[in-house]
Design a protein around this motif. Sequence first.
Motif, PDB file in Angstrom:
ATOM      1  N   ILE A 172       7.275 -18.194 -27.687  1.00  0.00           N
ATOM      2  CA  ILE A 172       6.044 -18.599 -28.380  1.00  0.00           C
ATOM      3  C   ILE A 172       5.267 -19.464 -27.400  1.00  0.00           C
ATOM      4  O   ILE A 172       5.831 -20.394 -26.805  1.00  0.00           O
ATOM      5  CB  ILE A 172       6.360 -19.345 -29.694  1.00  0.00           C
ATOM      6  CG1 ILE A 172       7.114 -18.376 -30.640  1.00  0.00           C
ATOM      7  CG2 ILE A 172       5.075 -19.870 -30.339  1.00  0.00           C
ATOM      8  CD1 ILE A 172       7.485 -18.944 -31.981  1.00  0.00           C
ATOM      9  N   THR A 183       6.777 -21.627 -34.443  1.00  0.00           N
ATOM     10  CA  THR A 183       8.054 -21.984 -33.826  1.00  0.00           C
ATOM     11  C   THR A 183       9.025 -22.448 -34.920  1.00  0.00           C
ATOM     12  O   THR A 183      10.170 -21.988 -35.003  1.00  0.00           O
ATOM     13  CB  THR A 183       7.857 -23.125 -32.793  1.00  0.00           C
ATOM     14  OG1 THR A 183       7.024 -22.613 -31.747  1.00  0.00           O
ATOM     15  CG2 THR A 183       9.160 -23.619 -32.218  1.00  0.00           C
ATOM     16  N   GLN A 187      12.119 -20.014 -35.996  1.00  0.00           N
ATOM     17  CA  GLN A 187      13.372 -20.463 -35.369  1.00  0.00           C
ATOM     18  C   GLN A 187      14.615 -20.133 -36.216  1.00  0.00           C
ATOM     19  O   GLN A 187      15.605 -19.655 -35.673  1.00  0.00           O
ATOM     20  CB  GLN A 187      13.261 -21.970 -35.056  1.00  0.00           C
ATOM     21  CG  GLN A 187      14.443 -22.566 -34.324  1.00  0.00           C
ATOM     22  CD  GLN A 187      15.566 -22.959 -35.287  1.00  0.00           C
ATOM     23  OE1 GLN A 187      15.318 -23.289 -36.451  1.00  0.00           O
ATOM     24  NE2 GLN A 187      16.794 -22.909 -34.791  1.00  0.00           N
ATOM     25  N   VAL A 193      14.499 -18.996 -29.960  1.00  0.00           N
ATOM     26  CA  VAL A 193      13.064 -19.217 -29.751  1.00  0.00           C
ATOM     27  C   VAL A 193      12.885 -20.139 -28.551  1.00  0.00           C
ATOM     28  O   VAL A 193      13.567 -21.164 -28.430  1.00  0.00           O
ATOM     29  CB  VAL A 193      12.409 -19.878 -30.992  1.00  0.00           C
ATOM     30  CG1 VAL A 193      10.982 -20.322 -30.682  1.00  0.00           C
ATOM     31  CG2 VAL A 193      12.395 -18.917 -32.170  1.00  0.00           C
ATOM     32  N   THR A 194      11.972 -19.741 -27.653  1.00  0.00           N
ATOM     33  CA  THR A 194      11.559 -20.648 -26.571  1.00  0.00           C
ATOM     34  C   THR A 194      10.081 -20.914 -26.739  1.00  0.00           C
ATOM     35  O   THR A 194       9.280 -19.976 -26.804  1.00  0.00           O
ATOM     36  CB  THR A 194      11.802 -20.010 -25.185  1.00  0.00           C
ATOM     37  OG1 THR A 194      13.170 -19.642 -25.092  1.00  0.00           O
ATOM     38  CG2 THR A 194      11.447 -20.982 -24.070  1.00  0.00           C
ATOM     39  N   LEU A 195       9.731 -22.183 -26.843  1.00  0.00           N
ATOM     40  CA  LEU A 195       8.316 -22.559 -26.902  1.00  0.00           C
ATOM     41  C   LEU A 195       7.877 -22.890 -25.478  1.00  0.00           C
ATOM     42  O   LEU A 195       8.541 -23.676 -24.788  1.00  0.00           O
ATOM     43  CB  LEU A 195       8.132 -23.773 -27.818  1.00  0.00           C
ATOM     44  CG  LEU A 195       6.706 -24.336 -27.887  1.00  0.00           C
ATOM     45  CD1 LEU A 195       5.734 -23.349 -28.530  1.00  0.00           C
ATOM     46  CD2 LEU A 195       6.685 -25.656 -28.682  1.00  0.00           C
ATOM     47  N   MET A 212      10.083 -29.987 -33.885  1.00  0.00           N
ATOM     48  CA  MET A 212      10.390 -29.096 -32.756  1.00  0.00           C
ATOM     49  C   MET A 212      11.294 -29.814 -31.756  1.00  0.00           C
ATOM     50  O   MET A 212      12.305 -29.277 -31.300  1.00  0.00           O
ATOM     51  CB  MET A 212       9.073 -28.655 -32.112  1.00  0.00           C
ATOM     52  CG  MET A 212       9.188 -27.753 -30.897  1.00  0.00           C
ATOM     53  SD  MET A 212       9.376 -28.638 -29.342  1.00  0.00           S
ATOM     54  CE  MET A 212       7.804 -29.470 -29.159  1.00  0.00           C
ATOM     55  N   MET A 221      16.866 -24.542 -30.118  1.00  0.00           N
ATOM     56  CA  MET A 221      15.778 -23.765 -29.483  1.00  0.00           C
ATOM     57  C   MET A 221      15.510 -24.371 -28.101  1.00  0.00           C
ATOM     58  O   MET A 221      16.103 -25.406 -27.751  1.00  0.00           O
ATOM     59  CB  MET A 221      14.505 -23.784 -30.335  1.00  0.00           C
ATOM     60  CG  MET A 221      13.916 -25.159 -30.535  1.00  0.00           C
ATOM     61  SD  MET A 221      12.212 -25.134 -31.161  1.00  0.00           S
ATOM     62  CE  MET A 221      11.301 -24.783 -29.654  1.00  0.00           C
TER      63      MET A 221
END
Length: 355
Positions: A172, A183, A187, A193-195, A212, A221
Motif C-alpha cells: 500500500i 492499511t 491488514q 501488508v507493507t505500507l 499502524m 505488518m
Amino acid sequence: MLQKTDGFSGGDGMSETIKTDVLIIGAGPIGLFAVFELGLLDIKAHLVDILDKVGGQCAELYPEKPIFDIPAIPRISGKELCDALMEQIKPFKPTFHLGEMVTTIENIGDPLFRITTDAGKVFEAKAIVIAAGGGSFQPKRPPIQGIEPYEDKSVFYAVRKMDAFRGKNLLIVGGGDSALDWTLNLQPLAKRVTLIHRRDEFRAAPDSVNKMRALVSSDAMDLKIGQVTALQGDNGQLTGATVKGSDGALATLACDAMLPFFGLTMKLGPVADWGVTLEDELIPVSTQTFETNVPGLFAIGDINTYPGKLKLILSGFHEAALMAQKAHHYVHPEKKLVFQYTTSSTSLQKKLGVA
Ligand SMILES: Cc1cc2nc3c(=O)[nH]c(=O)nc-3n(C[C@H](O)[C@H](O)[C@H](O)COP(=O)(O)OP(=O)(O)OC[C@H]3O[C@@H](n4cnc5c(N)ncnc54)[C@H](O)[C@@H]3O)c2cc1C
C-alpha cells in the motif's frame, strides 16, 4: 433510515433496472440539497456518486475548513455542512449508490431516461439532475514507469471488495487517510501488508498512524520508507516492486498487488457524452428552470453555467429549488403545483415529519 448501497459491493455485473422519479448524479452539497427540494414536492430520488462518501468537494477537499458564507450559519466546516444536509434530507429517504460513476445516459421517452453506472447498475428516471460539480474525482497515477498494464489487474486505486485481497501480499503506497485506512482495514485479512511512504511523517489522522505503528511494532505488518521506482511481473500480474529507500538503496519487495493512494484529481469524466451542450466543460442552463438543452435533464451547482454564475454553495441551493419546480412538471404532470411555505403548510410539515 438512510438507505445506502456501499461502494464495495458494486461491480457484480448487470442488475435489475431501478426505477425512480429522479436520478441525481453527484452527492455533493448541491445534489444533497436537491433531495430536499424534490422531496417537498413528493419527488423521490436516488443519488450516485463516484466517491465512497457524500459531500463532494466539502467532504473530500476541505472537511475541516470553516465556511463563512452559508446564509444564517456564521461558521460551519465542510464536514459539518454535509452532516447537516444529511440530517435535513432524512425524511425523504434517498437511496445512495456510492463508489459508482454514472457512465451513460440514454433518452428513451418523453422524457424518460435510462442511466447506467460503471458498477453495472441500470436506472430508469423521469428526470435527471446533474450535480456533478467539477466533474469526477479520479485517482492520481503514481509516477512509476510501465504501471499501465498492471492497472485493474494487480494495481488498484480503489478497494471495491476487500475480500479480493484476502491472503495476498499487499503493497500500500501513500501517507494520507486513504492509505492508512486501507492499511488498517486490509491488514487482518491479507497475508502481509507493507505500507510504503516517501518519508516517516504521515498526513493521515494521528489515531490511524498510531494504530499502524503499533502493528509494525508487533511485527503484524511492515513499513518501508522510500519510493516505488519499478514494477516486476507478467501479463499485468505483479510479482514485485523496486523501492528506493531514503538512503538511495534499492530493495525488491515481493507482492501480489499494489494499492497506490496518491490523492484525487478532478476531470470532467463522461459528462461530455450525455448529449448536453457544453461550454468550456460546463453545462449551459436556463436560469428559470436550470434545465439543459435536453428536456428533463437538469444541471445545478458547480457544473452549470449562465450569465453571472457564481460557483458558491448558496447559488447551488437556489438552483435546486427552481429545478424542483420544473422537475415536478415531468414527474407529476397530472398534479398542479401550489407554492407553500414550510413554516405554515401542514402538508409540507407532514412530509418533514414535524406535524
Ligand atoms: C478549498 C475550497 C474552499 C471552498 N470554500 C467555499 C466557501 O467558503 N463557500 C462556498 O460557497 N463555496 C466554497 N467552495 C466551493 C464549493 O465547495 C462548491 O461550490 C460546491 O462543492 C459545489 O457543490 P456541487 O454539489 O455542485 O459539486 P461537488 O461538491 O463538486 O460535488 C459533485 C459530486 O459529483 C460527483 N460526480 C461527478 N461526476 C460524476 C459521475 N459521472 N457519476 C457519479 N458522480 C459524479 C463527484 O464525485 C462529486 O462528489 C470551496 C471549494 C474549495 C475547493
